[in-house]
Enzyme design. Structure first.
Site, mmCIF file in Angstrom:
data_model
loop_
_atom_site.group_PDB
_atom_site.id
_atom_site.type_symbol
_atom_site.label_atom_id
_atom_site.label_comp_id
_atom_site.label_asym_id
_atom_site.label_seq_id
_atom_site.Cartn_x
_atom_site.Cartn_y
_atom_site.Cartn_z
ATOM 1 N N ALA A 12 16.598 -10.361 -17.459
ATOM 2 C CA ALA A 12 17.461 -10.465 -18.640
ATOM 3 C C ALA A 12 18.888 -9.980 -18.397
ATOM 4 O O ALA A 12 19.776 -10.254 -19.207
ATOM 5 C CB ALA A 12 16.835 -9.692 -19.800
ATOM 6 N N ILE A 16 21.741 -16.367 -15.543
ATOM 7 C CA ILE A 16 21.212 -17.396 -16.455
ATOM 8 C C ILE A 16 20.943 -16.770 -17.823
ATOM 9 O O ILE A 16 21.327 -17.312 -18.857
ATOM 10 C CB ILE A 16 19.914 -18.014 -15.885
ATOM 11 C CG1 ILE A 16 20.223 -18.803 -14.614
ATOM 12 C CG2 ILE A 16 19.236 -18.914 -16.920
ATOM 13 C CD1 ILE A 16 18.995 -19.280 -13.862
ATOM 14 N N ARG A 92 16.784 -15.804 -2.748
ATOM 15 C CA ARG A 92 16.536 -15.965 -1.318
ATOM 16 C C ARG A 92 17.677 -15.314 -0.538
ATOM 17 O O ARG A 92 18.837 -15.670 -0.741
ATOM 18 C CB ARG A 92 16.475 -17.462 -1.000
ATOM 19 C CG ARG A 92 16.049 -17.775 0.391
ATOM 20 C CD ARG A 92 15.548 -19.207 0.383
ATOM 21 N NE ARG A 92 15.452 -19.761 1.692
ATOM 22 C CZ ARG A 92 15.047 -20.994 1.911
ATOM 23 N NH1 ARG A 92 14.743 -21.790 0.903
ATOM 24 N NH2 ARG A 92 14.950 -21.459 3.125
ATOM 25 N N ARG A 98 11.545 -19.848 3.347
ATOM 26 C CA ARG A 98 11.036 -20.257 2.029
ATOM 27 C C ARG A 98 9.649 -19.650 1.765
ATOM 28 O O ARG A 98 9.346 -19.215 0.656
ATOM 29 C CB ARG A 98 10.960 -21.792 1.993
ATOM 30 C CG ARG A 98 10.745 -22.359 0.612
ATOM 31 C CD ARG A 98 10.782 -23.895 0.634
ATOM 32 N NE ARG A 98 10.145 -24.432 -0.543
ATOM 33 C CZ ARG A 98 10.712 -24.530 -1.738
ATOM 34 N NH1 ARG A 98 11.952 -24.134 -1.893
ATOM 35 N NH2 ARG A 98 10.059 -25.018 -2.760
ATOM 36 N N VAL A 129 11.378 -20.078 -14.909
ATOM 37 C CA VAL A 129 12.650 -20.572 -14.374
ATOM 38 C C VAL A 129 12.828 -20.092 -12.932
ATOM 39 O O VAL A 129 13.295 -20.833 -12.064
ATOM 40 C CB VAL A 129 13.825 -20.071 -15.253
ATOM 41 C CG1 VAL A 129 15.162 -20.551 -14.712
ATOM 42 C CG2 VAL A 129 13.641 -20.504 -16.704
ATOM 43 N N ASP A 159 16.688 -30.794 -13.833
ATOM 44 C CA ASP A 159 16.691 -31.963 -12.956
ATOM 45 C C ASP A 159 16.755 -33.248 -13.791
ATOM 46 O O ASP A 159 17.465 -34.187 -13.450
ATOM 47 C CB ASP A 159 15.447 -31.945 -12.063
ATOM 48 C CG ASP A 159 15.359 -30.647 -11.282
ATOM 49 O OD1 ASP A 159 16.330 -30.322 -10.585
ATOM 50 O OD2 ASP A 159 14.338 -29.935 -11.399
ATOM 51 N N HIS A 187 10.323 -28.700 -8.340
ATOM 52 C CA HIS A 187 11.748 -28.389 -8.513
ATOM 53 C C HIS A 187 12.292 -27.991 -7.143
ATOM 54 O O HIS A 187 12.460 -26.827 -6.823
ATOM 55 C CB HIS A 187 11.934 -27.249 -9.518
ATOM 56 C CG HIS A 187 13.350 -26.770 -9.594
ATOM 57 N ND1 HIS A 187 14.372 -27.538 -10.104
ATOM 58 C CD2 HIS A 187 13.933 -25.613 -9.192
ATOM 59 C CE1 HIS A 187 15.512 -26.869 -10.009
ATOM 60 N NE2 HIS A 187 15.271 -25.700 -9.465
HETATM 61 P P1 NDP Z 1 20.486 -13.524 -10.914
HETATM 62 O O1 NDP Z 1 20.410 -13.011 -9.535
HETATM 63 O O2 NDP Z 1 21.758 -13.492 -11.651
HETATM 64 O O3 NDP Z 1 19.410 -12.803 -11.825
HETATM 65 C C1 NDP Z 1 18.115 -12.752 -11.405
HETATM 66 C C2 NDP Z 1 17.419 -11.615 -12.083
HETATM 67 O O4 NDP Z 1 16.164 -11.526 -11.440
HETATM 68 C C3 NDP Z 1 18.144 -10.328 -11.932
HETATM 69 O O5 NDP Z 1 18.624 -9.930 -13.188
HETATM 70 C C4 NDP Z 1 17.078 -9.389 -11.423
HETATM 71 O O6 NDP Z 1 16.846 -8.449 -12.418
HETATM 72 C C5 NDP Z 1 15.824 -10.190 -11.298
HETATM 73 N N1 NDP Z 1 15.237 -9.886 -9.986
HETATM 74 C C6 NDP Z 1 15.842 -9.848 -8.795
HETATM 75 N N2 NDP Z 1 14.981 -9.438 -7.846
HETATM 76 C C7 NDP Z 1 13.827 -9.214 -8.483
HETATM 77 C C8 NDP Z 1 12.569 -8.775 -8.069
HETATM 78 N N3 NDP Z 1 12.319 -8.454 -6.791
HETATM 79 N N4 NDP Z 1 11.611 -8.666 -9.014
HETATM 80 C C9 NDP Z 1 11.835 -8.988 -10.299
HETATM 81 N N5 NDP Z 1 13.002 -9.425 -10.739
HETATM 82 C C10 NDP Z 1 13.983 -9.518 -9.846
HETATM 83 O O7 NDP Z 1 19.896 -15.006 -10.834
HETATM 84 P P2 NDP Z 1 20.001 -16.215 -11.848
HETATM 85 O O8 NDP Z 1 19.910 -15.727 -13.237
HETATM 86 O O9 NDP Z 1 21.176 -17.037 -11.458
HETATM 87 O O10 NDP Z 1 18.698 -17.039 -11.435
HETATM 88 C C11 NDP Z 1 17.399 -16.571 -11.719
HETATM 89 C C12 NDP Z 1 16.349 -17.444 -11.080
HETATM 90 O O11 NDP Z 1 16.427 -18.773 -11.600
HETATM 91 C C13 NDP Z 1 16.448 -17.597 -9.567
HETATM 92 O O12 NDP Z 1 15.148 -17.531 -9.023
HETATM 93 C C14 NDP Z 1 16.988 -19.015 -9.394
HETATM 94 O O13 NDP Z 1 16.602 -19.567 -8.153
HETATM 95 C C15 NDP Z 1 16.299 -19.696 -10.545
HETATM 96 N N6 NDP Z 1 16.898 -20.967 -10.951
HETATM 97 C C16 NDP Z 1 16.031 -21.944 -11.384
HETATM 98 C C17 NDP Z 1 16.491 -23.157 -11.812
HETATM 99 C C18 NDP Z 1 15.540 -24.197 -12.291
HETATM 100 O O14 NDP Z 1 15.989 -25.293 -12.637
HETATM 101 N N7 NDP Z 1 14.244 -23.968 -12.333
HETATM 102 C C19 NDP Z 1 17.930 -23.464 -11.788
HETATM 103 C C20 NDP Z 1 18.753 -22.363 -11.367
HETATM 104 C C21 NDP Z 1 18.242 -21.162 -10.949
HETATM 105 P P3 NDP Z 1 16.362 -6.982 -12.103
HETATM 106 O O15 NDP Z 1 17.420 -6.350 -11.270
HETATM 107 O O16 NDP Z 1 16.216 -6.419 -13.439
HETATM 108 O O17 NDP Z 1 15.063 -7.091 -11.392
#
Ligand code: NDP
Length: 330
Positions: A12, A16, A92, A98, A129, A159, A187
């Site tokens: 949160a 996104i 990543r 991957r 997501v 998509d 995806h």
């Molecule tokens: P951000 O890096 O801005 O935010 C991701 C959040 O995930 C962070 O706030 C973090 O919160 C949390 N996070 C990071 N590492 C961990 C972990 N080890 N365990 C749990 N939570 C974690 O990324 P975005 O908001 O830009 O993207 C979020 C996801 O959405 C990514 O996986 C991205 O690949 C995916 N995505 C999917 C799309 C789709 O069409 N399905 C399109 C675009 C993106 P905290 O620090 O609180 O853990």
């Protein structure tokens, strides 16, 4: 006033979510007469940022926003959730394979799936997501046996939206004239944006854009590579358009699908449609009566080319599932 709905959002404090939360709170997603409580999941490392997000939400004075709670324990944050929007996932990193990413994120979705199973509303709708979203949704679903398997979605709507925008641009028509666009499979770059069944102005897209080569050699890779192309330009992955597509996905489940149209979502395959193996989270064209539930459309035409592409996506999803078999008890 309707009864307040509880919407849990993970990741949160991320990019996104920063777009999504304000759309949810404004009423443009669940409706202008639908009060909402937001339950935000972060982690120790993001807790202060999460407090900041909650402050901004409070300061926006949204009339429908009844409560904002924040926390780092999924058992607390998912309690009573009517919807769980699972955005948080580890990105990543450099040199990360991957398969490593699938493992790392798989563990997160195992833990969070178990928490949903214990404390979420028994008809909670889940939209995953965080990538790899189809396999993550599968893991969450398999770890939440007390929730309906149908309720677990992986976000492939972005998509679909990308495919619609490319068709509209090529045809020189406004995007609202483009309908019945399915994205099949994963995806990922194996995704299959379906031009065979797509319509523009009610006519088959292939009768409007009379260029078979363009569909196969330009449209298909352009949609599949769009995420990567955006990262190159923008320096980070799509955030605003992703949030819009999450909103679209929710609206597609709570409003009736227009006759003949569909929306794409990664959902569980029961093995009975289009030859897709049972037990995979796979993106299909879906329809809804607007009650939060959906059915997979069973009337899409599949030609040899589409079948070959769909098979490649299915193979990739089987491989991903094999990588996480220990997390889903297979
Ligand atoms: P951000 O890096 O801005 O935010 C991701 C959040 O995930 C962070 O706030 C973090 O919160 C949390 N996070 C990071 N590492 C961990 C972990 N080890 N365990 C749990 N939570 C974690 O990324 P975005 O908001 O830009 O993207 C979020 C996801 O959405 C990514 O996986 C991205 O690949 C995916 N995505 C999917 C799309 C789709 O069409 N399905 C399109 C675009 C993106 P905290 O620090 O609180 O853990």
């Amino acid at each position: 006033w309707k009864k307040t709905i509880n919407v849990a959002v993970t990741g949160a404090s991320g990019t996104i979510a920063n777009h999504l939360l304000f759309m949810l709170a404004s009423g443009e997603v669940y409706g202008k007469d639908q009060p909402i409580a937001l339950q935000l999941l972060g982690s120790e490392r993001s807790y202060e940022a999460l407090e900041g997000v909650a402050m901004e939400l409070e300061d926006s004075l949204y009339p429908l926003l009844r409560e904002v709670s924040i926390g780092i324990d999924p058992y607390e944050i998912f309690a009573g959730a009517d919807w769980a929007l699972m955005v948080g996932a580890q990105p990543r990193g450099p040199g990360m394979e991957r398969s490593d990413l699938i493992q790392k994120n798989g563990q997160i979705f195992q833990v969070q799936g178990r928490a949903l199973n214990e404390v979420a509303d028994r008809n909670c709708k889940v939209i995953v997501v965080g990538n790899p979203c189809c396999t993550n949704a599968l893991i969450a679903m398999e770890n939440a046996p007390n929730l309906p398997r149908k309720n677990f979605h992986a976000l492939t709507r972005l998509d679909e939206n990308r495919a619609k925008s490319q068709l509209a641009l090529k045809a020189g028509k406004f995007y609202t004239s483009v309908s019945r666009v399915a994205v099949w499979g994963n995806h990922s770059t194996t995704q299959v944006p379906d031009f065979l069944n797509a319509k523009i102005g009610g006519l088959p897209a292939m009768n409007v854009i009379r260029d078979n080569q363009w569909f196969k050699e330009h449209f298909t890779p352009k949609v599949a590579m769009r995420g990567g192309a955006l990262i190159k330009k923008w320096g980070r992955s799509s955030a605003a358009s992703t949030a819009v597509s999450v909103a679209d996905s929710i609206r597609s489940l709570i409003t009736p699908t227009p006759p003949g149209d569909c929306f794409s979502s990664g959902v569980i395959s029961d093995g009975n449609l289009y030859g897709i193996q049972e037990g995979l989270n796979f993106s299909f064209p879906c329809r809804s009566k607007g009650d939060g539930d959906y059915e997979i459309c069973n009337d899409f035409i599949i030609d040899d080319w589409l079948r070959m592409k769909i098979k490649a996506a299915e193979d990739e999803l089987i491989q991903e599932r094999d990588c996480v078999s220990h997390l889903i008890g297979r």
